[in-house]
Scaffold this motif. Structure first.
Motif, mmCIF file in Angstrom:
data_model
loop_
_atom_site.group_PDB
_atom_site.id
_atom_site.type_symbol
_atom_site.label_atom_id
_atom_site.label_comp_id
_atom_site.label_asym_id
_atom_site.label_seq_id
_atom_site.Cartn_x
_atom_site.Cartn_y
_atom_site.Cartn_z
ATOM 1 N N UNK A 23 38.980 44.840 46.839
ATOM 2 C CA UNK A 23 39.925 43.736 47.044
ATOM 3 C C UNK A 23 39.500 42.461 46.326
ATOM 4 N N UNK A 24 38.226 42.335 45.966
ATOM 5 C CA UNK A 24 37.722 41.119 45.326
ATOM 6 C C UNK A 24 37.609 41.235 43.811
ATOM 7 N N UNK A 25 37.901 42.396 43.253
ATOM 8 C CA UNK A 25 37.704 42.623 41.817
ATOM 9 C C UNK A 25 39.044 42.872 41.144
ATOM 10 N N UNK A 26 39.314 42.118 40.080
ATOM 11 C CA UNK A 26 40.529 42.347 39.310
ATOM 12 C C UNK A 26 40.293 43.491 38.338
ATOM 13 N N UNK A 27 41.264 44.380 38.234
ATOM 14 C CA UNK A 27 41.175 45.562 37.375
ATOM 15 C C UNK A 27 42.060 45.368 36.139
ATOM 16 N N UNK A 28 41.734 46.101 35.079
ATOM 17 C CA UNK A 28 42.503 46.036 33.833
ATOM 18 C C UNK A 28 43.883 46.652 34.044
ATOM 19 N N UNK A 29 44.909 45.906 33.638
ATOM 20 C CA UNK A 29 46.275 46.405 33.691
ATOM 21 C C UNK A 29 46.984 46.037 32.390
ATOM 22 N N UNK A 30 48.067 46.724 32.094
ATOM 23 C CA UNK A 30 48.864 46.392 30.908
ATOM 24 C C UNK A 30 49.764 45.195 31.251
ATOM 25 N N UNK A 31 50.348 44.629 30.234
ATOM 26 C CA UNK A 31 51.198 43.445 30.436
ATOM 27 C C UNK A 31 52.447 43.773 31.254
ATOM 28 N N UNK A 32 53.023 44.950 31.046
ATOM 29 C CA UNK A 32 54.221 45.332 31.799
ATOM 30 C C UNK A 32 53.891 45.433 33.289
ATOM 31 N N UNK A 33 52.775 46.087 33.622
ATOM 32 C CA UNK A 33 52.387 46.212 35.031
ATOM 33 C C UNK A 33 52.016 44.856 35.616
ATOM 34 N N UNK A 34 51.381 43.984 34.820
ATOM 35 C CA UNK A 34 51.028 42.647 35.298
ATOM 36 C C UNK A 34 52.288 41.894 35.706
ATOM 37 N N UNK A 35 53.333 41.970 34.889
ATOM 38 C CA UNK A 35 54.596 41.295 35.222
ATOM 39 C C UNK A 35 55.184 41.842 36.515
ATOM 40 N N UNK A 36 55.155 43.156 36.669
ATOM 41 C CA UNK A 36 55.677 43.794 37.879
ATOM 42 C C UNK A 36 54.878 43.368 39.101
ATOM 43 N N UNK A 37 53.554 43.353 38.979
ATOM 44 C CA UNK A 37 52.691 42.978 40.100
ATOM 45 C C UNK A 37 52.872 41.515 40.487
ATOM 46 N N UNK A 38 53.005 40.635 39.495
ATOM 47 C CA UNK A 38 53.217 39.215 39.798
ATOM 48 C C UNK A 38 54.555 38.995 40.486
ATOM 49 N N UNK A 39 55.582 39.711 40.056
ATOM 50 C CA UNK A 39 56.896 39.592 40.708
ATOM 51 C C UNK A 39 56.822 40.076 42.153
ATOM 52 N N UNK A 40 56.107 41.177 42.378
ATOM 53 C CA UNK A 40 55.953 41.709 43.736
ATOM 54 C C UNK A 40 55.190 40.726 44.615
ATOM 55 N N UNK A 41 54.112 40.139 44.078
ATOM 56 C CA UNK A 41 53.328 39.166 44.836
ATOM 57 C C UNK A 41 54.168 37.944 45.193
ATOM 58 N N UNK A 42 54.973 37.478 44.235
ATOM 59 C CA UNK A 42 55.836 36.330 44.502
ATOM 60 C C UNK A 42 56.830 36.660 45.610
ATOM 61 N N UNK A 43 57.430 37.833 45.551
ATOM 62 C CA UNK A 43 58.395 38.246 46.573
ATOM 63 C C UNK A 43 57.736 38.295 47.957
ATOM 64 N N UNK A 44 56.516 38.819 48.020
ATOM 65 C CA UNK A 44 55.807 38.877 49.305
ATOM 66 C C UNK A 44 55.530 37.480 49.840
ATOM 67 N N UNK A 45 55.125 36.543 48.969
ATOM 68 C CA UNK A 45 54.856 35.171 49.408
ATOM 69 C C UNK A 45 56.131 34.491 49.898
ATOM 70 N N UNK A 46 57.225 34.694 49.183
ATOM 71 C CA UNK A 46 58.499 34.087 49.580
ATOM 72 C C UNK A 46 58.939 34.637 50.937
ATOM 73 N N UNK A 47 58.870 35.955 51.114
ATOM 74 C CA UNK A 47 59.262 36.559 52.388
ATOM 75 C C UNK A 47 58.387 36.046 53.534
#
Length: 116
Positions: free
Chosen positions: A54-78
């Motif tokens: 949970x404390x270590x960031x892993x390598x991801x592609x740019x497409x997955x990074x965009x998807x993950x950031x959108x998901x994180x934003x949605x969770x914060x908004x909810x």
């Protein structure tokens, strides 16, 4: 945790199609498993839902990074909307009360809120 993806053993980058060789190394996105060159997999993101630390960031592609950031934003908004709703109803439960709650009390209350 969700199952981790199988890493593909591609001969070229999934994005730019440059062939991998001794000077162009293959990297794998930890979320989708595709093969990328350094240029197209140079971002990171925490992936605890896939069983990574949970404390270590892993390598991801740019497409997955965009998807993950959108998901994180949605969770914060909810989460914020739920807190506002509870506040307006007079049902906002504090995380803890300093000097009154024990660690067990705070953990119990958070567990009860998560179950709702």
């Amino acid at each position: 945790p969700l199952p981790r993806p199988h890493y593909e053993n591609a001969s070229s980058c999934y994005t730019c199609h440059s062939p991998f060789c001794p000077t162009l190394h293959r990297h794998h996105c930890r979320r989708c498993g595709h093969s990328y060159c350094q240029t197209h997999s140079n971002v990171t993101h925490k992936l605890p839902h896939l069983g990574y630390d949970v404390d270590v960031e892993e390598r991801v592609c740019r497409r997955c990074k965009s998807t993950l950031e959108a998901r994180d934003l949605e969770e914060r908004v909810q989460w914020r909307l739920a807190r506002c709703r509870d506040f307006l109803k007079g049902q906002l439960t504090p995380y803890f009360e300093t000097g009154v709650d024990t660690v067990e009390d705070a953990a119990y209350r958070l567990t009860q809120l998560a179950i709702r």
